[in-house]
Design a protein around this motif. Structure first.
Motif, PDB file in Angstrom:
ATOM      1  N   PHE A 149       3.849   5.734  -5.665  1.00 62.42           N
ATOM      2  CA  PHE A 149       4.152   5.892  -7.065  1.00 62.42           C
ATOM      3  C   PHE A 149       2.677   5.941  -7.759  1.00 62.42           C
ATOM      4  N   ALA A 150       1.789   6.224  -7.306  1.00 62.46           N
ATOM      5  CA  ALA A 150       0.276   6.393  -7.952  1.00 62.46           C
ATOM      6  C   ALA A 150       0.356   7.589  -8.945  1.00 62.46           C
ATOM      7  N   GLN A 151       1.121   8.592  -8.523  1.00 64.85           N
ATOM      8  CA  GLN A 151       0.960   9.709  -9.444  1.00 64.85           C
ATOM      9  C   GLN A 151       1.743   9.723 -10.801  1.00 64.85           C
ATOM     10  N   LEU A 152       2.564   8.707 -10.743  1.00 65.52           N
ATOM     11  CA  LEU A 152       3.186   8.294 -12.053  1.00 65.52           C
ATOM     12  C   LEU A 152       2.289   7.855 -13.171  1.00 65.52           C
ATOM     13  N   GLY A 153       1.051   7.104 -12.755  1.00 59.31           N
ATOM     14  CA  GLY A 153       0.150   6.617 -13.336  1.00 59.31           C
ATOM     15  C   GLY A 153       0.346   5.006 -13.629  1.00 59.31           C
ATOM     16  N   GLY A 154      -0.544   4.351 -14.131  1.00 64.64           N
ATOM     17  CA  GLY A 154      -0.405   2.809 -14.210  1.00 64.64           C
ATOM     18  C   GLY A 154       0.118   2.330 -15.557  1.00 64.64           C
ATOM     19  N   LEU A 155      -0.065   1.166 -15.847  1.00 63.52           N
ATOM     20  CA  LEU A 155       0.455   0.590 -17.065  1.00 63.52           C
ATOM     21  C   LEU A 155      -0.438  -0.441 -17.456  1.00 63.52           C
ATOM     22  N   ASP A 156      -1.206  -0.652 -18.438  1.00 63.45           N
ATOM     23  CA  ASP A 156      -1.841  -1.710 -18.740  1.00 63.45           C
ATOM     24  C   ASP A 156      -1.386  -2.397 -19.735  1.00 63.45           C
ATOM     25  N   LEU A 157      -0.794  -3.685 -19.492  1.00 68.81           N
ATOM     26  CA  LEU A 157      -0.028  -4.776 -20.243  1.00 68.81           C
ATOM     27  C   LEU A 157      -1.349  -5.680 -20.947  1.00 68.81           C
ATOM     28  N   GLU A 158      -0.861  -5.912 -22.182  1.00 74.66           N
ATOM     29  CA  GLU A 158      -1.624  -7.049 -22.711  1.00 74.66           C
ATOM     30  C   GLU A 158      -1.160  -8.350 -22.664  1.00 74.66           C
ATOM     31  N   SER A 203       0.883  -1.159  -0.038  1.00 71.25           N
ATOM     32  CA  SER A 203      -0.054  -0.162   0.055  1.00 71.25           C
ATOM     33  C   SER A 203       0.779   1.370   0.015  1.00 71.25           C
ATOM     34  N   ALA A 204       2.137   1.245   0.762  1.00 72.89           N
ATOM     35  CA  ALA A 204       2.815   2.338   0.705  1.00 72.89           C
ATOM     36  C   ALA A 204       3.391   2.533  -0.530  1.00 72.89           C
ATOM     37  N   LEU A 205       3.939   1.521  -1.153  1.00 68.85           N
ATOM     38  CA  LEU A 205       4.464   1.910  -2.445  1.00 68.85           C
ATOM     39  C   LEU A 205       3.542   2.107  -3.530  1.00 68.85           C
ATOM     40  N   THR A 206       2.421   1.752  -3.565  1.00 70.37           N
ATOM     41  CA  THR A 206       1.229   2.017  -4.473  1.00 70.37           C
ATOM     42  C   THR A 206       0.843   3.547  -4.357  1.00 70.37           C
ATOM     43  N   ALA A 207       0.795   3.872  -2.966  1.00 74.04           N
ATOM     44  CA  ALA A 207       0.574   5.378  -2.862  1.00 74.04           C
ATOM     45  C   ALA A 207       1.647   6.346  -3.497  1.00 74.04           C
TER      46      ALA A 207
END
Length: 82
Positions: free
Chosen positions: A58-67, A52-56
């Motif tokens: 780096f959340a500002q960097l945005g996500g990545l959707d992998l196919e 949760s700490a890491l997610t919070a």
């Protein structure tokens, strides 16, 4: 008020505490009292797990959707006989 004695404290730790107290303009005893009070009153529920700490963080960097490609062959069991 209670009194505490701490035996076998490493000299380097004592020196670091002395310097920290001096930086904050307090006696060593007052600095240690503040550190112990903060540690003892810290709420256990307020701690965040690492994920949760890491997610919070780096959340500002945005996500990545992998196919993910479809699996063509079924998975096979591992052979431990070798």
């Amino acid at each position: 008020m209670a009194a505490l004695s701490i035996r076998d404290l490493d000299d380097a730790v004592k020196e670091k505490l002395r310097l920290r107290a001096a930086r904050h303009g307090r006696s060593m005893e007052a600095e240690i009292r503040l550190i112990l009070t903060a540690a003892a009153t810290e709420e256990e529920g307020s701690r965040t797990d690492l994920f949760s700490a890491l997610t919070a963080r780096f959340a500002q960097l945005g996500g990545l959707d992998l196919e993910l490609p479809a699996r063509d062959t079924p998975p096979r069991a591992t052979d431990f006989d070798d």
